[in-house]
Design an enzyme around this catalytic site. Structure first.
Site, PDB file in Angstrom:
ATOM      1  N   GLU A 292      -5.660  -4.113  -4.775  1.00 43.53           N
ATOM      2  CA  GLU A 292      -4.905  -4.456  -5.951  1.00 43.53           C
ATOM      3  C   GLU A 292      -4.971  -4.962  -6.754  1.00 43.53           C
ATOM      4  O   GLU A 292      -4.117  -4.890  -7.733  1.00 43.53           O
ATOM      5  CB  GLU A 292      -2.843  -3.464  -5.264  1.00 43.53           C
ATOM      6  N   HIS A 313     -21.198  -1.340  17.194  1.00 42.96           N
ATOM      7  CA  HIS A 313     -22.299  -0.439  16.499  1.00 42.96           C
ATOM      8  C   HIS A 313     -20.689   1.127  16.475  1.00 42.96           C
ATOM      9  O   HIS A 313     -21.388   2.166  16.365  1.00 42.96           O
ATOM     10  CB  HIS A 313     -21.121  -0.038  18.690  1.00 42.96           C
ATOM     11  N   LYS A 430       0.274   9.423  -8.017  1.00 46.48           N
ATOM     12  CA  LYS A 430       1.494   9.786  -8.267  1.00 46.48           C
ATOM     13  C   LYS A 430       1.549  10.888  -9.308  1.00 46.48           C
ATOM     14  O   LYS A 430       2.493  11.653  -9.157  1.00 46.48           O
ATOM     15  CB  LYS A 430       2.014   8.318  -8.715  1.00 46.48           C
TER      16      LYS A 430
HETATM   17  O1  PA5 Z   1       1.930  -3.996  -3.803  1.00 48.41           O
HETATM   18  C1  PA5 Z   1       2.716  -2.947  -4.823  1.00 48.41           C
HETATM   19  O2  PA5 Z   1       3.552  -3.579  -5.006  1.00 48.41           O
HETATM   20  C2  PA5 Z   1       2.573  -1.680  -3.522  1.00 48.41           C
HETATM   21  O3  PA5 Z   1       1.131  -1.609  -3.185  1.00 48.41           O
HETATM   22  C3  PA5 Z   1       3.923  -1.506  -3.167  1.00 48.41           C
HETATM   23  O4  PA5 Z   1       4.230  -2.420  -2.215  1.00 48.41           O
HETATM   24  C4  PA5 Z   1       4.428   0.208  -2.634  1.00 48.41           C
HETATM   25  O5  PA5 Z   1       3.125   1.250  -4.013  1.00 48.41           O
HETATM   26  C5  PA5 Z   1       5.758   0.304  -1.995  1.00 48.41           C
HETATM   27  O6  PA5 Z   1       6.348  -0.244  -3.419  1.00 48.41           O
HETATM   28  P1  PA5 Z   1       8.006   0.140  -2.838  1.00 48.41           P
HETATM   29  O7  PA5 Z   1       8.265  -1.320  -2.005  1.00 48.41           O
HETATM   30  O8  PA5 Z   1       8.563   0.233  -4.598  1.00 48.41           O
HETATM   31  O9  PA5 Z   1       8.178   1.556  -2.675  1.00 48.41           O
END
Ligand code: PA5
Length: 453
Positions: A292, A313, A430
């Site tokens: 990310e 494996h 989303k």
């Molecule tokens: O790193 C990030 O910001 C995302 O991966 C969030 O952790 C994930 O989308 C969950 O978001 P939230 O804590 O707002 O529910």
């Protein structure tokens, strides 16, 4: 005095034209990227609260977490931890790394068992979860920084409903703790209205960098993990990778430099490997952290992970012989927690007595030879190898390791020229999901998408 944290070995990335000099040439760039993190002068600087987070956790904060953990322990055998992404993977990774993998078989536990929900939208998973806890006393920790994420919101609606059904609305409030934004989001509003205890995720700490906030610390404390030792490891690594620490002394900058050189030399995939299965979820956490943070604008190493020797494996063939686009980073653990030896067998029908004849008794010695043999085979096959050595798996070293990765990720991201602290790409799925579900405001997009299905 500081214990030994981690030991980075990049000596097996050299060859095929890659030289130590090439890595050293990045010294100034890496030091500069590290300073940008501390001076808050780079892209995404509003999300740099994680940089000095370990050293800023107060005794009162530990005390508040400890008290809340004790209160859940009193009322529950199982605590359902609800969250996804950064609100799930850190807890799961640390818990898996530090727990006995067969703990679920044990009948007398000192601490509540953590089960997870909200990290998927599977009907069967949720059904099975509720069936599994039918005869157990339950409580919940619901975690969402935005407070609006669909997956945990759905799981929480079900868990809240079940807790209220069993214990009544009044009692439910004593069994639910929310970890969320201080002011915003549906979860914050609900927590205030329902009277849940809340812990705050600081505004300046993004989800995937939040493991050392109550997001990670509260569930881990409930499970009996020594969160002070965890944070001590993170603090010592924070110091060891500080703004003024030179490249030669800074393992996070050196790791960032090694992977940057490999990326610039055409390696597109970094495979995080470990020979200890309990580190599998560290790999999952690491994939989110780097994926990310770096995977944007058509750039970035693809983070993959493997659990060895299991995956030798399956993935082993590709790693040894497939496209030469990857390198491996191995989490190498020196000492296991327990001792187990191969028994002597006079019949030797399996032909394994040669091990004992060669004075190899411990299972760990065999695992070590598998690791070293694989490293050389992969290096010979054109797969550069980085090793991150841990003396053993414990709270202190896991804390140090996770902070090390966070720091290396920030440095690498800046060297790559991206904002490592946003995740615009996560929004695309989303939008489509909301449109297909008919969420108000997405009606037109929904019609268009349905025509394409
Ligand atoms: O790193 C990030 O910001 C995302 O991966 C969030 O952790 C994930 O989308 C969950 O978001 P939230 O804590 O707002 O529910």
């Amino acid at each position: 005095m500081k214990r030994e944290m981690i030991d980075l070995d990049t000596s097996k990335i050299y060859g095929n034209g890659i030289t130590p000099a090439e890595v050293s040439e990045l010294k100034a760039e890496m030091e500069q990227c590290n300073r940008m993190l501390h001076e808050r002068s780079g892209a995404g600087n509003e999300f740099l609260g994680w940089v000095d987070l370990p050293s800023s956790i107060s005794e009162q904060a530990f005390e508040a977490i400890d008290q809340a953990a004790r209160s859940l322990k009193e009322v529950a055998d199982v605590v359902i931890v609800i969250g996804i992404g950064g609100s799930y993977l850190g807890v799961k990774a640390i818990l898996s790394a530090l727990s006995d993998p067969f703990e679920m078989m044990s009948t007398d536990r000192d601490y509540p068992m953590l089960l997870f929900a909200g990290q998927n939208i599977s009907e069967d998973y949720l059904y099975d979860l509720f069936r599994a806890v039918e005869k157990r006393r339950i409580a919940a920790i619901v975690i969402s920084k935005s407070g609006t994420t669909t997956e945990p919101a759905i799981a929480f609606r079900l868990v809240k409903n079940e807790i209220e059904r069993r214990y009544g609305k009044e009692q439910a409030a004593a069994r639910i703790i929310a970890v969320t934004d201080e002011h915003r989001g549906a979860l914050k509003t609900m927590a205030t209205q329902e009277g849940y205890q809340t812990f705050v995720i600081p505004d300046d700490v993004g989800g995937r960098f939040s493991v050392f906030t109550p997001v990670g610390l509260l569930p881990l404390a409930v499970a009996g993990i020594d969160i002070k030792a965890l944070i001590q490891g993170a603090r010592d690594m924070e110091q060891a990778t500080g703004a003024e620490v030179s490249f030669a002394e800074n393992p996070a900058a050196q790791y960032a430099a090694a992977r940057t050189v490999l990326y610039r030399r055409g390696k597109k995939i970094e495979m995080l490997a470990s020979y200890e299965p309990q580190l599998k979820y560290i790999g999952e956490w690491w994939k989110q952290l780097f994926g990310e943070s770096e995977g944007k604008e058509g750039k970035g190493l693809f983070p993959a992970s493997e659990s060895l020797t299991t995956d030798l494996h399956s993935m082993g063939q590709y790693v040894q012989d497939g496209e030469r686009i990857l390198f491996e980073t191995v989490l190498s653990v020196e000492k296991p927690k327990h001792e187990l030896s191969v028994p002597k067998d006079d019949e030797n029908l399996d032909g394994l007595n040669y091990l004992i004849d060669n004075n190899i008794h411990r299972i760990n010695e065999i695992n070590r030879m598998a690791e070293l043999g694989t490293m050389l085979a992969h290096v010979d096959g054109g797969v550069p190898n980085i090793r991150i050595k841990l003396q053993q798996i414990d709270e202190y070293r896991i804390g140090a390791l996770l902070y090390f990765f966070e720091k290396a990720c920030g440095i690498s991201g800046y060297a790559l020229g991206v904002n490592p602290f946003d995740q615009p790409g996560v929004e695309a799925y989303k939008r489509n999901m909301f449109a297909l579900l008919g969420k108000p405001g997405y009606e037109q997009e929904g019609d268009e998408l349905r025509k394409r299905l």
